[in-house]
Design a protein around this motif. Structure first.
Motif, mmCIF file in Angstrom:
data_model
loop_
_atom_site.group_PDB
_atom_site.id
_atom_site.type_symbol
_atom_site.label_atom_id
_atom_site.label_comp_id
_atom_site.label_asym_id
_atom_site.label_seq_id
_atom_site.Cartn_x
_atom_site.Cartn_y
_atom_site.Cartn_z
ATOM 1 N N GLU A 1 8.896 -3.403 12.293
ATOM 2 C CA GLU A 1 9.997 -2.621 11.742
ATOM 3 C C GLU A 1 9.940 -2.595 10.217
ATOM 4 O O GLU A 1 10.307 -1.589 9.594
ATOM 5 C CB GLU A 1 11.338 -3.204 12.197
ATOM 6 N N GLU A 2 9.480 -3.688 9.620
ATOM 7 C CA GLU A 2 9.463 -3.794 8.165
ATOM 8 C C GLU A 2 8.162 -3.276 7.537
ATOM 9 O O GLU A 2 8.122 -3.020 6.332
ATOM 10 C CB GLU A 2 9.678 -5.251 7.747
ATOM 11 N N LEU A 3 7.117 -3.127 8.355
ATOM 12 C CA LEU A 3 5.821 -2.670 7.837
ATOM 13 C C LEU A 3 5.897 -1.178 7.531
ATOM 14 O O LEU A 3 6.184 -0.369 8.408
ATOM 15 C CB LEU A 3 4.728 -2.958 8.863
ATOM 16 N N SER A 4 5.634 -0.810 6.296
ATOM 17 C CA SER A 4 5.722 0.604 5.925
ATOM 18 C C SER A 4 4.332 1.204 5.774
ATOM 19 O O SER A 4 3.702 1.578 6.761
ATOM 20 C CB SER A 4 6.546 0.772 4.652
ATOM 21 N N GLU A 5 3.840 1.270 4.555
ATOM 22 C CA GLU A 5 2.531 1.871 4.322
ATOM 23 C C GLU A 5 1.419 0.914 4.720
ATOM 24 O O GLU A 5 1.415 -0.252 4.323
ATOM 25 C CB GLU A 5 2.368 2.234 2.841
ATOM 26 N N VAL A 6 0.483 1.392 5.490
ATOM 27 C CA VAL A 6 -0.699 0.604 5.845
ATOM 28 C C VAL A 6 -1.798 1.567 6.255
ATOM 29 O O VAL A 6 -1.541 2.617 6.862
ATOM 30 C CB VAL A 6 -0.387 -0.408 6.969
ATOM 31 N N ASP A 7 -3.037 1.231 5.874
ATOM 32 C CA ASP A 7 -4.167 2.109 6.169
ATOM 33 C C ASP A 7 -5.188 1.472 7.096
ATOM 34 O O ASP A 7 -5.992 2.179 7.707
ATOM 35 C CB ASP A 7 -4.876 2.514 4.862
ATOM 36 N N GLY A 8 -5.185 0.141 7.190
ATOM 37 C CA GLY A 8 -6.171 -0.520 8.034
ATOM 38 C C GLY A 8 -5.841 -1.983 8.230
ATOM 39 O O GLY A 8 -4.908 -2.523 7.604
ATOM 40 N N PHE A 9 -6.641 -2.632 9.083
ATOM 41 C CA PHE A 9 -6.343 -3.994 9.515
ATOM 42 C C PHE A 9 -7.632 -4.808 9.618
ATOM 43 O O PHE A 9 -8.623 -4.331 10.191
ATOM 44 C CB PHE A 9 -5.664 -3.975 10.891
ATOM 45 N N PHE B 1 -8.424 7.182 5.371
ATOM 46 C CA PHE B 1 -7.021 7.059 5.748
ATOM 47 C C PHE B 1 -6.134 6.898 4.509
ATOM 48 O O PHE B 1 -5.048 7.483 4.431
ATOM 49 C CB PHE B 1 -6.830 5.879 6.706
ATOM 50 N N ALA B 2 -6.583 6.085 3.557
ATOM 51 C CA ALA B 2 -5.795 5.886 2.338
ATOM 52 C C ALA B 2 -5.665 7.189 1.560
ATOM 53 O O ALA B 2 -4.582 7.527 1.056
ATOM 54 C CB ALA B 2 -6.447 4.812 1.468
ATOM 55 N N ASP B 3 -6.754 7.916 1.485
ATOM 56 C CA ASP B 3 -6.747 9.199 0.785
ATOM 57 C C ASP B 3 -5.805 10.182 1.491
ATOM 58 O O ASP B 3 -5.058 10.923 0.851
ATOM 59 C CB ASP B 3 -8.173 9.755 0.737
ATOM 60 N N PHE B 4 -5.818 10.163 2.828
ATOM 61 C CA PHE B 4 -4.941 11.069 3.564
ATOM 62 C C PHE B 4 -3.469 10.671 3.380
ATOM 63 O O PHE B 4 -2.593 11.536 3.274
ATOM 64 C CB PHE B 4 -5.285 11.094 5.053
ATOM 65 N N ARG B 5 -3.186 9.368 3.362
ATOM 66 C CA ARG B 5 -1.803 8.917 3.152
ATOM 67 C C ARG B 5 -1.257 9.468 1.844
ATOM 68 O O ARG B 5 -0.110 9.932 1.785
ATOM 69 C CB ARG B 5 -1.743 7.381 3.161
#
Length: 331
Positions: free
Chosen positions: A95-103, A171-175
């Motif tokens: 619920e608290e995780l907002s922007e993220v591009d990978g793991f 993904f970061a570029d698309f975000r």
């Protein structure tokens, strides 16, 4: 000449035990070269599900146990069941995780491991009955389906690391493009990435082109989310040697009228060597870069194909290249 390009800064959720803190069950920190290399290029969000639910360091190991069709997360030594604690923490974290591009997660962990995690039939003297994902990781895999996920041990492999970094920076570029709310930036994103997407899937890359061309009068949000679905689908594929050969032929065919007989000879010679695994893909890309610089009027359109992520993150091709294997050996 391919122009210099800038990269968006990815946001990566990472296991805290990888290079950062001694929070592993045995009180150790795990070395991960990929994480160390990325520190200057990404923003890390660090997590250790076990510590975050109150388990200490060091601590008794956990295992996933399946009984009566239900999965439980238990410490076998004491029988301590932390299933509900882990579920509550994971739901709150999501619920608290907002922007993220990978793991990037720790392999073999019953909480944060992505694949091949053992599921037992009981607490002791019990066999492995199946394999899956860790308790924490499983919910993230479902919420962020199609996103770049990898584990520390797999990122030692050059091809896996290259594929992960390619997806991560795309993904970061698309975000950032999505955050702009600007259709012109989405058009530009597609232009920069088109040849890279062609490498992964020509049919999907063409679909993305068609979507962009037919977007006049359509709301940006609608177009961008449909585009994002195609982006995730593109990266569900993985290029092999035939993909690179096909892409090289596709790019070079655009220069056939300008190319000389010597150019044709060079191109065919390198492609033949690569097809027989006698040179690496780097030789193919450098050759194509030469032809693009020589013939293409819009070299910037190829930028992400040649440089999908910062060059500083590339692995050494031959780490032992300059080692003297003959030192002190005379006869």
């Amino acid at each position: 000449m391919i122009p210099q390009i800038s990269f968006s800064r990815p946001v990566v959720l990472v296991s805290r035990c990888l290079e950062f803190e001694k929070v592993r069950y045995d009180g150790q920190v795990i070395h991960c070269q990929a994480v160390r290399d990325l520190e200057s290029f990404v923003d890390f969000i660090k997590v250790c599900p076990e510590v975050d639910i109150g388990l200490g360091v060091p601590r008794d190991t956990l295992r996933i146990v399946k009984t009566k069709g239900e999965y439980r997360l238990v410490q076998p030594k004491t029988g301590n069941d932390v299933t509900e604690k882990m579920d509550e923490f994971t739901d709150s974290f999501l619920e608290e995780l907002s922007e993220v591009d990978g793991f990037i997660f720790k392999s073999k962990s019953p909480t944060i491991g992505i694949r091949d995690i053992k599921v037992y039939s009981g607490l002791s003297n019990a066999g492995v009955i199946e394999r899956g994902s860790g308790f924490f990781a499983d919910k993230l895999l479902k919420r962020y389906s199609g996103y770049p996920f990898e584990e520390d041990d797999r990122l030692r492999n050059m091809r896996i690391r290259h594929d992960f970094l390619t997806r991560l920076f795309a993904f970061a570029d698309f975000r950032e493009t999505l955050g702009s709310g600007n259709m012109e930036q989405l058009v530009e994103y597609n232009r920069r990435y088109h040849y890279l997407f062609m490498l992964y899937s020509q049919s999907l890359a063409n679909k993305m082109n068609s979507l962009i061309k037919g977007s006049e009068g359509v709301a940006f949000k609608e177009v961008s989310w449909e585009y994002f679905s195609l982006l995730k689908e593109v990266f569900s594929n993985h290029p092999f040697s035939k993909s690179y050969v096909n892409m090289a032929q596709n790019i070079y065919s655009g220069f056939k009228e300008q190319a000389t007989a010597e150019d044709d000879f060079l191109f065919n010679d390198v492609i033949n060597l690569y097809s027989h695994n006698l040179v690496g893909v780097g030789a193919v890309l450098e050759m194509l870069k030469f032809f693009v610089g020589k013939f293409a009027s819009e070299a910037s359109a190829y930028s992400r194909f040649f440089e999908p992520y910062p060059a500083e993150l590339k692995m050494e091709v031959d780490p032992g290249r300059d080692k003297d294997y003959w030192e002190h050996f005379h006869f």
